[in-house]
Design an enzyme around this catalytic site. Structure first.
Site, PDB file in Angstrom:
ATOM      1  N   ASP A  36       0.308  -1.058   0.196  1.00 18.89           N
ATOM      2  CA  ASP A  36       0.063  -0.196   0.477  1.00 18.89           C
ATOM      3  C   ASP A  36       1.058   1.338   0.199  1.00 18.89           C
ATOM      4  OD1 ASP A  36      -2.489   1.349   0.195  1.00 18.89           O
ATOM      5  OD2 ASP A  36      -2.723   1.239   2.302  1.00 18.89           O
ATOM      6  N   LYS A  43       1.644   7.775  -0.098  1.00 20.71           N
ATOM      7  CA  LYS A  43       2.938   7.807   1.103  1.00 20.71           C
ATOM      8  C   LYS A  43       3.598   8.616   2.523  1.00 20.71           C
ATOM      9  CE  LYS A  43      -0.262   3.254   3.085  1.00 20.71           C
ATOM     10  NZ  LYS A  43      -0.655   4.226   4.011  1.00 20.71           N
ATOM     11  N   ARG A 117     -11.468   0.295   2.214  1.00 19.16           N
ATOM     12  CA  ARG A 117     -12.675  -0.168   2.186  1.00 19.16           C
ATOM     13  C   ARG A 117     -13.372   0.246   0.518  1.00 19.16           C
ATOM     14  NH1 ARG A 117     -12.727   5.944   4.936  1.00 19.16           N
ATOM     15  NH2 ARG A 117     -10.702   5.483   5.842  1.00 19.16           N
TER      16      ARG A 117
END
Length: 272
Positions: A36, A43, A117
């Site tokens: 991720d 990030k 999600r």
């Protein structure tokens, strides 16, 4: 979700059939983001080295399935594992894109690092179809926000059903894993509103852990008995080993899943 990756996404479904006629069926849904980066909402570099932990939910479900046959429980288990990388390139999901789900509803992507999600949404629609399962239990490294409320060694527990929340919470306690139930506050749903879709995937406001759980609950069939474990903090230990917990991946969630299944199968010691 893997449009920015050289590796295609995969959806894996595994079924455990008990030796005796099953008394109930449980669906386990585990988030499997194998790397991720945050996608185009990249990030910070000091966070990237732990981002293989984004598959901690899928790993916990798979670990539980490996151990499950030894318990001999009269429970059918359907495991749903969506697997993908969240990477940035010219084909990656963009901030501002609108994603259409299996039920026809839509999500506006306002932050590509809130991919978990979105990845789980269609899977929950499949797992909770009428007649598919008596209980849906989700496990995911869902939100980094949870650590600010409950610390680095505790998972967040969500369920609209008090009996299910109590069952899973007590099972976690017997298994030696710490969970803290957080509320599904209906008023927090206002932060999920979108001007161009049915919802947004990130509100950019405080309370994201609760908002993420509310987002997931939108994709459950009415009447579904459901609980979700947000294990973003305890799935990875950045500190030296403590107790039986190693440095790095911890396997958090495996024991809670198994103890919950043992309770449902009538073989767990449930006395306090």
């Amino acid at each position: 979700m893997s449009r920015g990756s050289a590796e295609p996404a995969r959806y894996v479904e595994l079924i455990h059939e008990p030796a005796q006629p099953p008394t109930l069926t449980v669906a386990l849904v585990g988030k499997g983001v194998t790397c991720d980066s945050g996608g185009l909402s990249l990030k910070p570099s000091n966070e990237l080295h732990t981002m293989k932990a984004g598959m901690g939910g899928a790993a916990a479900v798979l670990g539980a399935l490996v151990a499950l046959p030894r318990l001999g429980l009269p429970i059918r288990v359907r495991a749903h594992l969506p697997l993908a990388e969240n990477m940035p390139d010219g084909g990656a999901l963009r901030v501002g894109d609108v994603v259409r789900h299996l039920d026809g509803t839509t999500t506006e992507i306002t932050h590509t690092d809130n991919e978990g999600r979105v990845l789980l949404a269609d899977v929950l629609l499949r797992a909770s179809r009428p007649g598919q399962a008596d209980l849906v239990l989700g496990v995911a490294t869902l939100t980094s926000a949870a650590v600010h409320a409950i610390g680095t060694r505790v998972g967040a527990l969500f369920s609209p059903n008090d009996a299910i929340a109590d069952l899973v919470g007590r099972a976690a306690g017997r298994a030696g894993e710490s969970l803290w139930r957080l509320p599904l506050l209906a008023h927090e749903r206002r932060h999920l509103r979108s001007a161009v879709a049915d919802r947004v995937n990130c509100s950019h406001r405080h309370g994201d852990t609760v908002q993420a759980a509310l987002y997931l609950s939108d994709f459950l069939s009415p009447g579904t008995r459901w609980a979700h474990l947000d294990i973003a903090a305890p799935a990875w230990n950045n500190e030296p080993p403590y107790g039986e917990v190693p440095h790095g991946a911890t396997g958090f969630g495996v024991r809670t899943i198994l103890e919950t299944l043992r309770t449902l199968g009538g073989t767990a010691e449930t006395q306090p």
